[in-house]
Design a protein around this motif. Structure first.
Motif: not given
Length: 139
Positions: A81-82, A84-88, A105, A107, A109, A111
């Motif tokens: 999880r990043a 800023d809310g991104r998730e992989r 990754l 981009e 950020g 994580w």
């Protein structure tokens, strides 16, 4: 609670020690590397690496009391999880308690993988301790 009440009849209650709660197994990062030659690690749980580089983490599932590797063989999703809310999700194949996680990754950020995130969705009997892992991806 360190004791439980046990009714033994005629309004008499005896206190008996509560059964000890077994410690959760420990998921440990044992190696952390990047394909980026300028990457910087801070301990074994934190790495700063350029966007697009490949990060590899070796992990082991260990018994909390003995420290021995547990012989678990399983396939599972590890959430990444990043801030800023991104998730992989990273697919992890563990064999005899040992796994290698590889992620690229593209981009920037921050994580993270946390104890809360790895246990989310698991039944309580399968929970584990995890000190966490943070990946700082920079441009």
């Amino acid at each position: 609670m360190d004791r439980v009440e046990e009714a033994i009849g005629a309004g008499v209650i005896r206190y008996v020690p509560a059964a000890p709660v077994p410690a959760l197994p420990v998921l440990s990062v044992v190696n952390l590397l990047s394909s980026d030659s300028s990457a910087v690690t801070t301990g074994i749980r934190d790495i700063t690496s350029k966007a697009g580089s490949t990060i590899t983490a070796a992990i082991e599932l260990r018994d909390a009391a003995s420290g021995e590797t547990l012989p678990l063989t399983a396939l599972f999703r590890m959430p990444l999880r990043a801030s800023d809310g991104r998730e992989r999700f990273v697919l992890v194949s563990m064999v005899d308690g040992v796994a290698t996680i590889t992620v690229t990754l593209p981009e920037s950020g921050r994580w993270e993988v946390t104890q809360e995130s790895i246990n989310s969705g698991l039944p309580p009997a399968e929970h584990m301790q995890f000190a966490g892992l943070t990946l700082y991806i920079v441009l």
